[in-house]
Design an enzyme around this catalytic site. Structure first.
Site, PDB file in Angstrom:
ATOM      1  N   ASP A 270       0.880  -1.170   0.000  1.00 53.48           N
ATOM      2  CA  ASP A 270       0.000   0.000   0.000  1.00 53.48           C
ATOM      3  C   ASP A 270       0.919   1.221   0.000  1.00 53.48           C
ATOM      4  OD1 ASP A 270      -1.581   2.168   0.557  1.00 53.48           O
ATOM      5  OD2 ASP A 270      -2.632   1.244   2.246  1.00 53.48           O
TER       6      ASP A 270
ATOM      7  N   ALA B 249      -1.724   4.740  -8.306  1.00 51.34           N
ATOM      8  CA  ALA B 249      -2.322   6.062  -8.099  1.00 51.34           C
ATOM      9  C   ALA B 249      -3.814   5.911  -7.913  1.00 51.34           C
ATOM     10  CB  ALA B 249      -2.062   6.959  -9.317  1.00 51.34           C
ATOM     11  N   TRP B 250      -4.415   6.961  -7.383  1.00 53.74           N
ATOM     12  CA  TRP B 250      -5.878   7.080  -7.370  1.00 53.74           C
ATOM     13  C   TRP B 250      -6.242   7.609  -8.754  1.00 53.74           C
ATOM     14  CZ3 TRP B 250      -9.516   7.590  -2.945  1.00 53.74           C
ATOM     15  CH2 TRP B 250     -10.805   7.960  -3.366  1.00 53.74           C
ATOM     16  N   THR B 251      -6.910   6.765  -9.577  1.00 57.82           N
ATOM     17  CA  THR B 251      -7.211   7.184 -10.950  1.00 57.82           C
ATOM     18  C   THR B 251      -8.706   7.372 -11.196  1.00 57.82           C
ATOM     19  OG1 THR B 251      -7.169   4.862 -11.632  1.00 57.82           O
ATOM     20  CG2 THR B 251      -5.139   6.116 -11.918  1.00 57.82           C
TER      21      THR B 251
ATOM     22  N   THR C 285      -0.444  13.574 -15.391  1.00 60.16           N
ATOM     23  CA  THR C 285      -1.595  13.574 -16.293  1.00 60.16           C
ATOM     24  C   THR C 285      -1.802  14.887 -17.040  1.00 60.16           C
ATOM     25  OG1 THR C 285      -4.022  13.486 -16.242  1.00 60.16           O
ATOM     26  CG2 THR C 285      -2.956  14.159 -14.234  1.00 60.16           C
ATOM     27  N   ASP C 286      -2.467  14.784 -18.182  1.00 62.82           N
ATOM     28  CA  ASP C 286      -2.917  15.968 -18.926  1.00 62.82           C
ATOM     29  C   ASP C 286      -3.937  16.787 -18.123  1.00 62.82           C
ATOM     30  OD1 ASP C 286      -4.561  13.673 -19.179  1.00 62.82           O
ATOM     31  OD2 ASP C 286      -5.571  14.494 -20.943  1.00 62.82           O
TER      32      ASP C 286
ATOM     33  N   TYR D 268      -8.725  15.470  -8.874  1.00 58.70           N
ATOM     34  CA  TYR D 268      -7.740  14.488  -9.365  1.00 58.70           C
ATOM     35  C   TYR D 268      -6.541  15.227  -9.968  1.00 58.70           C
ATOM     36  CZ  TYR D 268      -5.632  11.191 -12.703  1.00 58.70           C
ATOM     37  OH  TYR D 268      -4.743  10.439 -13.445  1.00 58.70           O
TER      38      TYR D 268
ATOM     39  N   LYS E 148      -2.674  15.235  -8.592  1.00 60.77           N
ATOM     40  CA  LYS E 148      -1.564  14.753  -9.435  1.00 60.77           C
ATOM     41  C   LYS E 148      -0.483  15.832  -9.559  1.00 60.77           C
ATOM     42  CE  LYS E 148      -1.202  11.350 -11.227  1.00 60.77           C
ATOM     43  NZ  LYS E 148      -0.618  10.064 -10.723  1.00 60.77           N
TER      44      LYS E 148
ATOM     45  N   TRP F 162      -5.098   9.863 -21.389  1.00 62.68           N
ATOM     46  CA  TRP F 162      -6.088   8.979 -22.016  1.00 62.68           C
ATOM     47  C   TRP F 162      -5.508   7.575 -22.243  1.00 62.68           C
ATOM     48  CZ3 TRP F 162      -9.530  11.886 -26.139  1.00 62.68           C
ATOM     49  CH2 TRP F 162     -10.049  13.054 -25.578  1.00 62.68           C
TER      50      TRP F 162
HETATM   51  N1  NAP Z   1      -5.580   6.053 -17.081  1.00 62.58           N
HETATM   52  C1  NAP Z   1      -5.373   7.226 -17.658  1.00 62.58           C
HETATM   53  O1  NAP Z   1      -6.082   7.663 -18.577  1.00 62.58           O
HETATM   54  C2  NAP Z   1      -4.199   8.084 -17.227  1.00 62.58           C
HETATM   55  C3  NAP Z   1      -3.971   9.292 -17.883  1.00 62.58           C
HETATM   56  C4  NAP Z   1      -2.887  10.084 -17.484  1.00 62.58           C
HETATM   57  C5  NAP Z   1      -2.082   9.673 -16.442  1.00 62.58           C
HETATM   58  N2  NAP Z   1      -2.341   8.495 -15.810  1.00 62.58           N
HETATM   59  C6  NAP Z   1      -1.486   8.123 -14.688  1.00 62.58           C
HETATM   60  O2  NAP Z   1      -0.793   6.925 -15.004  1.00 62.58           O
HETATM   61  C7  NAP Z   1      -0.609   6.154 -13.794  1.00 62.58           C
HETATM   62  C8  NAP Z   1      -1.115   4.746 -13.989  1.00 62.58           C
HETATM   63  O3  NAP Z   1      -2.446   4.789 -14.504  1.00 62.58           O
HETATM   64  P1  NAP Z   1      -3.218   3.481 -14.950  1.00 62.58           P
HETATM   65  O4  NAP Z   1      -4.050   3.856 -16.126  1.00 62.58           O
HETATM   66  O5  NAP Z   1      -2.291   2.329 -15.026  1.00 62.58           O
HETATM   67  O6  NAP Z   1      -4.196   3.336 -13.692  1.00 62.58           O
HETATM   68  P2  NAP Z   1      -4.915   2.070 -13.080  1.00 62.58           P
HETATM   69  O7  NAP Z   1      -5.125   1.032 -14.137  1.00 62.58           O
HETATM   70  O8  NAP Z   1      -6.081   2.607 -12.323  1.00 62.58           O
HETATM   71  O9  NAP Z   1      -3.819   1.520 -12.063  1.00 62.58           O
HETATM   72  C9  NAP Z   1      -3.517   2.153 -10.867  1.00 62.58           C
HETATM   73  C10 NAP Z   1      -3.165   1.069  -9.882  1.00 62.58           C
HETATM   74  O10 NAP Z   1      -2.797   1.664  -8.653  1.00 62.58           O
HETATM   75  C11 NAP Z   1      -3.337   0.864  -7.623  1.00 62.58           C
HETATM   76  N3  NAP Z   1      -3.441   1.614  -6.380  1.00 62.58           N
HETATM   77  C12 NAP Z   1      -4.299   2.600  -6.052  1.00 62.58           C
HETATM   78  N4  NAP Z   1      -4.088   3.015  -4.800  1.00 62.58           N
HETATM   79  C13 NAP Z   1      -3.072   2.261  -4.316  1.00 62.58           C
HETATM   80  C14 NAP Z   1      -2.409   2.202  -3.059  1.00 62.58           C
HETATM   81  N5  NAP Z   1      -2.743   3.002  -2.047  1.00 62.58           N
HETATM   82  N6  NAP Z   1      -1.406   1.312  -2.914  1.00 62.58           N
HETATM   83  C15 NAP Z   1      -1.058   0.478  -3.935  1.00 62.58           C
HETATM   84  N7  NAP Z   1      -1.658   0.477  -5.137  1.00 62.58           N
HETATM   85  C16 NAP Z   1      -2.664   1.362  -5.314  1.00 62.58           C
HETATM   86  C17 NAP Z   1      -4.678   0.447  -8.157  1.00 62.58           C
HETATM   87  O11 NAP Z   1      -5.164  -0.649  -7.424  1.00 62.58           O
HETATM   88  P3  NAP Z   1      -6.762  -0.891  -7.315  1.00 62.58           P
HETATM   89  O12 NAP Z   1      -7.203  -1.306  -8.698  1.00 62.58           O
HETATM   90  O13 NAP Z   1      -6.857  -1.958  -6.289  1.00 62.58           O
HETATM   91  O14 NAP Z   1      -7.359   0.422  -6.905  1.00 62.58           O
HETATM   92  C18 NAP Z   1      -4.334   0.107  -9.601  1.00 62.58           C
HETATM   93  O15 NAP Z   1      -3.901  -1.232  -9.729  1.00 62.58           O
HETATM   94  C19 NAP Z   1      -1.304   6.956 -12.686  1.00 62.58           C
HETATM   95  O16 NAP Z   1      -0.349   7.767 -12.052  1.00 62.58           O
HETATM   96  C20 NAP Z   1      -2.276   7.837 -13.434  1.00 62.58           C
HETATM   97  O17 NAP Z   1      -2.589   9.002 -12.713  1.00 62.58           O
HETATM   98  C21 NAP Z   1      -3.368   7.685 -16.184  1.00 62.58           C
END
Ligand code: NAP
Length: 276
Positions: A33, A57-59, A98-99, A122, A126, A148
C-alpha cells in the site's frame, strides 16, 4: 538491473511488467500500500531496485471529487513516500502524471512549460504529487505526464465503447473533449528507458496527435471490425462530478523526448489483442 513497479495490477503497471521480463518486480496493492510510508521504505530496502516505476495512483477522476483526503493520500503523500525511499536507497524514480493538470483552454498541444491549472481534484492532487516527487528527489525523478491511457484489459474508454456496442446500434460520443489517446503497450517500455535518455524533470509522453472522444471511439470500432454508428454529442449531455479539460493533447518541447507512435496505431495495436 531490478525495476520495482508499484501499482502492478493497473494498466501501466501490467504493461511495464510485460516488457521488463525478469528485470521487473511488480508490487500490487495487496503487496504494497503506497500510502504506508514505512512499508514503502521497507519494500525499496528489500528489493534494492535501480529504478522505481511508480504506477500506483488514485485514478478514479470522478470519485476524487468526493474524497479529497483519499485522493491526496494516494496521489500526493504516496508519491512523496516513494520519492523519499528512492533517494534513500539510491534508486531512480519514474512517476506518472496527467494531462488533467491543465485547464484545457489552449488549442494546440500542451508542452512541459505551459502553465498548469487543474479543473478537478484528481488533476490538483496529481500536480501536487509531481511537486512532491521533484522536491524529495530532484536529481533522480522523471515525471511523465501522459493522457487517455488504455490497454487490452482494465477500465478504460475503448473497453467502454466495445461494451456499449454490444447492445446499441448507435453510440453518442462527445466531440468537445480533445486529447492524446495513449496505448499502455506503447508507453510502458519507454518509461523504463527514459532515465538513460534524458535528464531528470517533467516530460510529456502520449500517443502522437490529437483526437476527439468521438474520433477515438470510431477508431476503436473500426479496428474491431464493428459496424456501429457514432453520433457526436456534447459534454453537457453527460454530466460528471469532475470537470475535464476541453483540450488536453500533449507534446514535448524537448527534442530529446522519445515520441510514441500516432494514436491511431496505438488503437490498432491494442484492438489486435483486445480481451472482451
Ligand atoms: N488512465 C489514464 O487515462 C491516465 C492518464 C494520465 C495519467 N495516468 C497516470 O498513469 C498512472 C497509472 O495509470 P493506470 O491507467 O495504469 O491506472 P490504473 O489502471 O487505475 O492503475 C492504478 C493502480 O494503482 C493501484 N493503487 C491505487 N491506490 C493504491 C495504493 N494506495 N497502494 C497500492 N496500489 C494502489 C490500483 O489498485 P486498485 O485497482 O486496487 O485500486 C491500480 O492497480 C497513474 O499515475 C495515473 O494518474 C493515467
Amino acid at each position: 538491473m531490478t525495476v520495482l513497479v508499484t501499482g502492478a495490477g493497473g494498466q501501466i503497471g501490467r504493461a511495464a511488467l510485460r516488457s521488463l521480463g525478469d528485470r521487473g518486480v511488480g508490487l500490487g496493492r495487496a503487496d504494497l500500500d503506497v500510502t504506508d510510508a514505512d512499508a514503502v521504505m521497507a519494500a525499496v530496502a528489500a528489493h534494492r531496485p535501480a529504478l522505481i516505476l511508480h504506477a500506483a495512483a488514485w485514478t478514479d477522476v470522478d470519485g476524487a471529487e468526493s474524497d479529497r483526503e483519499g485522493a491526496t493520500r494516494a496521489n500526493v503523500d504516496a508519491v512523496r513516500h516513494v520519492a523519499r525511499a528512492a533517494r534513500a536507497h539510491g534508486a531512480r524514480l519514474v512517476t506518472l502524471s496527467t494531462d488533467f493538470v491543465f485547464d484545457g483552454r489552449k488549442r494546440e498541444p500542451y508542452v512541459e512549460s505551459d502553465p498548469t491549472g487543474p479543473l478537478s481534484l484528481y488533476g490538483e492532487t496529481k500536480l501536487r504529487g509531481e511537486e512532491a516527487a521533484l522536491e524529495e528527489h530532484p536529481e533522480g525523478t522523471w515525471v511523465v505526464r501522459t493522457a487517455w491511457v488504455y490497454d487490452e484489459a482494465g477500465t478504460n474508454f475503448p473497453r467502454l465503447i466495445m461494451r456499449l456496442a454490444e447492445t446499441r446500434d448507435v453510440l453518442r460520443v462527445v466531440t468537445d473533449q480533445v486529447g492524446s489517446p495513449t496505448y499502455a503497450g506503447h508507453l510502458a517500455p519507454l518509461l523504463v528507458e527514459l532515465p538513460e535518455q534524458v535528464p531528470p524533470g517533467i516530460r510529456h509522453i502520449a500517443g502522437a496527435g490529437a483526437a476527439t472522444r468521438r474520433e477515438w471511439a470510431e477508431a476503436v470500432l473500426a479496428a474491431a471490425g464493428r459496424d456501429v454508428a457514432v453520433e457526436g454529442a456534447t459534454s453537457d449531455e453527460f454530466p460528471t462530478p469532475a470537470r475535464r479539460p476541453a483540450y488536453s493533447a500533449l507534446a514535448s518541447e524537448h527534442p530529446d523526448t522519445p515520441v510514441l507512435p500516432d494514436w491511431r496505431s496505438g488503437v490498432e495495436a491494442c484492438m489486435a489483442g483486445f480481451i472482451p
